[in-house]
Motif scaffolding. Structure first.
Motif, short mmCIF file in Angstrom:
data_model
loop_
_atom_site.label_atom_id
_atom_site.label_comp_id
_atom_site.label_asym_id
_atom_site.label_seq_id
_atom_site.Cartn_x
_atom_site.Cartn_y
_atom_site.Cartn_z
N VAL A 141 0.82 -1.20 0.00
CA VAL A 141 0.00 0.00 0.00
C VAL A 141 0.86 1.26 0.00
O VAL A 141 0.51 2.25 -0.60
CB VAL A 141 -0.94 0.00 1.22
CG1 VAL A 141 -1.71 1.29 1.31
CG2 VAL A 141 -1.88 -1.17 1.18
N ALA A 142 1.99 1.21 0.65
CA ALA A 142 2.83 2.39 0.77
C ALA A 142 3.46 2.81 -0.55
O ALA A 142 3.75 3.98 -0.76
CB ALA A 142 3.93 2.15 1.80
N THR A 143 3.66 1.87 -1.45
CA THR A 143 4.25 2.20 -2.74
C THR A 143 3.33 1.71 -3.84
O THR A 143 2.40 0.95 -3.61
CB THR A 143 5.63 1.53 -2.90
OG1 THR A 143 5.46 0.12 -2.86
CG2 THR A 143 6.58 1.98 -1.83
N GLY A 144 3.60 2.12 -5.03
CA GLY A 144 2.82 1.67 -6.17
C GLY A 144 2.28 2.84 -6.96
O GLY A 144 2.34 3.98 -6.54
N LYS A 145 1.77 2.52 -8.11
CA LYS A 145 1.17 3.51 -8.99
C LYS A 145 -0.34 3.37 -8.91
O LYS A 145 -0.85 2.31 -8.60
CB LYS A 145 1.63 3.28 -10.43
CG LYS A 145 3.12 3.37 -10.61
CD LYS A 145 3.45 4.57 -11.39
CE LYS A 145 4.96 4.57 -11.61
NZ LYS A 145 5.43 5.85 -11.96
N ILE A 146 -1.04 4.46 -9.22
CA ILE A 146 -2.50 4.47 -9.18
C ILE A 146 -3.02 4.75 -10.58
O ILE A 146 -2.49 5.60 -11.29
CB ILE A 146 -3.01 5.51 -8.19
CG1 ILE A 146 -2.55 5.16 -6.77
CG2 ILE A 146 -4.53 5.61 -8.24
CD1 ILE A 146 -2.89 6.21 -5.73
N SER A 147 -4.07 4.03 -10.96
CA SER A 147 -4.70 4.22 -12.26
C SER A 147 -6.21 4.04 -12.10
O SER A 147 -6.68 3.58 -11.06
CB SER A 147 -4.16 3.19 -13.25
OG SER A 147 -4.70 3.41 -14.54
N ASP A 148 -6.96 4.41 -13.13
CA ASP A 148 -8.40 4.20 -13.11
C ASP A 148 -8.71 2.73 -13.38
O ASP A 148 -8.00 2.06 -14.13
CB ASP A 148 -9.08 5.06 -14.17
CG ASP A 148 -9.08 6.52 -13.81
OD1 ASP A 148 -9.05 6.84 -12.61
OD2 ASP A 148 -9.09 7.36 -14.73
N ALA A 149 -9.80 2.27 -12.78
CA ALA A 149 -10.25 0.89 -12.99
C ALA A 149 -11.75 0.90 -13.24
O ALA A 149 -12.46 1.80 -12.80
CB ALA A 149 -9.93 0.05 -11.76
N ALA A 150 -12.21 -0.11 -13.94
CA ALA A 150 -13.63 -0.28 -14.20
C ALA A 150 -14.15 -1.46 -13.40
O ALA A 150 -13.53 -2.52 -13.36
CB ALA A 150 -13.86 -0.53 -15.68
N LEU A 151 -15.28 -1.26 -12.74
CA LEU A 151 -15.93 -2.33 -12.01
C LEU A 151 -16.53 -3.30 -13.02
O LEU A 151 -17.28 -2.90 -13.91
CB LEU A 151 -17.02 -1.74 -11.11
CG LEU A 151 -17.82 -2.70 -10.27
CD1 LEU A 151 -16.92 -3.43 -9.27
CD2 LEU A 151 -18.92 -1.95 -9.54
N VAL A 152 -16.17 -4.57 -12.91
CA VAL A 152 -16.65 -5.58 -13.85
C VAL A 152 -17.83 -6.35 -13.26
O VAL A 152 -18.87 -6.50 -13.89
CB VAL A 152 -15.51 -6.55 -14.25
CG1 VAL A 152 -16.03 -7.67 -15.12
CG2 VAL A 152 -14.40 -5.79 -14.95
N GLU A 153 -17.66 -6.84 -12.03
CA GLU A 153 -18.68 -7.69 -11.43
C GLU A 153 -18.45 -7.79 -9.93
O GLU A 153 -17.32 -7.66 -9.46
CB GLU A 153 -18.61 -9.08 -12.06
CG GLU A 153 -19.66 -10.04 -11.62
CD GLU A 153 -19.57 -11.39 -12.33
OE1 GLU A 153 -20.38 -12.25 -12.00
OE2 GLU A 153 -18.69 -11.57 -13.19
N ILE A 154 -19.53 -8.05 -9.20
CA ILE A 154 -19.44 -8.31 -7.77
C ILE A 154 -20.12 -9.64 -7.49
O ILE A 154 -21.24 -9.86 -7.95
CB ILE A 154 -20.13 -7.20 -6.95
CG1 ILE A 154 -19.48 -5.86 -7.24
CG2 ILE A 154 -20.09 -7.52 -5.46
CD1 ILE A 154 -20.25 -4.68 -6.70
N GLN A 155 -19.44 -10.51 -6.77
CA GLN A 155 -19.99 -11.81 -6.37
C GLN A 155 -19.70 -12.01 -4.90
O GLN A 155 -18.55 -12.22 -4.52
CB GLN A 155 -19.34 -12.95 -7.16
CG GLN A 155 -19.65 -12.97 -8.61
CD GLN A 155 -18.98 -14.15 -9.30
OE1 GLN A 155 -18.29 -14.96 -8.69
NE2 GLN A 155 -19.17 -14.24 -10.60
N GLU A 156 -20.74 -11.87 -4.07
CA GLU A 156 -20.60 -11.98 -2.61
C GLU A 156 -19.51 -11.04 -2.12
O GLU A 156 -19.67 -9.84 -2.21
CB GLU A 156 -20.36 -13.42 -2.21
CG GLU A 156 -21.44 -14.33 -2.73
CD GLU A 156 -21.86 -15.38 -1.76
OE1 GLU A 156 -21.33 -15.44 -0.64
OE2 GLU A 156 -22.73 -16.15 -2.14
#
Length: 82
Positions: free
Chosen positions: A1-16
């Motif tokens: 969490v402390a490092t990394g790059k951030i980008s946009d994401a699209a929600l595909v599906e939710i299962q439980e």
């Protein structure tokens, strides 16, 4: 969490307690999932009215990604929601 790059994401599906999302890094599309069951008791995630999400990924291994942790959330609500 402390490092990394951030980008946009699209929600595909939710299962439980699983959320599936997709995102692109340097022209390569990734589809991933994250288990949210460990957050159910402390901070339930509500995906109602979710328009966009951010994904945090490892730039050395873009397939390694998250949309939520104890310290960060990429889940964003509609800006017009009250």
């Amino acid at each position: 969490v402390a490092t990394g790059k951030i980008s946009d994401a699209a929600l595909v599906e939710i299962q439980e307690n699983l959320v599936f999302y997709s995102y692109a890094v340097r022209g390569v599309e990734y589809t991933a999932s994250q288990d949210f069951s460990r957050f159910a008791d402390t901070a339930p995630v509500d995906f109602n009215n979710v328009v966009t999400m951010s994904v945090k990924f490892d730039p050395r291994n873009p397939a390694n990604s998250i949309v939520l942790s104890e310290e960060w959330s990429g889940v964003r609500k509609n800006a017009f929601e009250r």
